[in-house]
Design a protein around this motif. Sequence first.
Motif, mmCIF file in Angstrom:
data_model
loop_
_atom_site.group_PDB
_atom_site.id
_atom_site.type_symbol
_atom_site.label_atom_id
_atom_site.label_comp_id
_atom_site.label_asym_id
_atom_site.label_seq_id
_atom_site.Cartn_x
_atom_site.Cartn_y
_atom_site.Cartn_z
ATOM 1 N N VAL A 241 -3.333 -90.929 -6.570
ATOM 2 C CA VAL A 241 -3.140 -92.060 -7.484
ATOM 3 C C VAL A 241 -4.243 -93.092 -7.350
ATOM 4 O O VAL A 241 -4.421 -93.915 -8.236
ATOM 5 N N GLY A 242 -4.969 -93.077 -6.259
ATOM 6 C CA GLY A 242 -6.016 -94.067 -6.038
ATOM 7 C C GLY A 242 -5.415 -95.424 -5.688
ATOM 8 O O GLY A 242 -4.216 -95.654 -5.808
ATOM 9 N N VAL A 243 -6.271 -96.328 -5.262
ATOM 10 C CA VAL A 243 -5.814 -97.664 -4.872
ATOM 11 C C VAL A 243 -5.231 -98.389 -6.083
ATOM 12 O O VAL A 243 -4.209 -99.072 -5.988
ATOM 13 N N SER A 244 -5.840 -98.220 -7.244
ATOM 14 C CA SER A 244 -5.359 -98.909 -8.442
ATOM 15 C C SER A 244 -4.031 -98.355 -8.952
ATOM 16 O O SER A 244 -3.340 -99.021 -9.717
ATOM 17 N N GLY A 245 -3.635 -97.161 -8.531
ATOM 18 C CA GLY A 245 -2.368 -96.574 -8.969
ATOM 19 C C GLY A 245 -1.182 -96.939 -8.112
ATOM 20 O O GLY A 245 -0.040 -96.619 -8.447
#
Length: 133
Positions: A79-83
């Motif tokens: 998801v990544g940090v932004s997710g």
Amino acid sequence: MKNRRLFAEKKGTEEINISPLIDMVFILLIFFIVTTVFVEETGVEVNKPQAASASDLEKNSILIAITENGNVVYGGKEVGVSGVRPVIRRLYQKEKMPVIIQADRKSITDTVVRVIDEAKLAGAISVSLATED
């Protein structure tokens, strides 16, 4: 002849009706399925750091993993940090659960801090780091 008829009549009426038993088994099965708590794993294996003050947390929690390469994973998907913020907001609408971050011991501290920050900005009340005893 009379004895023969009595014996034949008794033999035909000695059946056991198992329909209520089957109904009861299905009702119990549905009850256990509905009341079961499903724990959603992160989907990746990480080497957690050791801590002397480690304690067990609730089973019903949001698990987010950070791999050695800095990938942020939830439910087996990157998801990544932004997710992180949308995932936690969506799950917090259903139930207020603690967030547990499973960071690999070789992961970058910057990524861990950013994930903690995103979780808190999403409204998480309790954010913890997973360790080994």
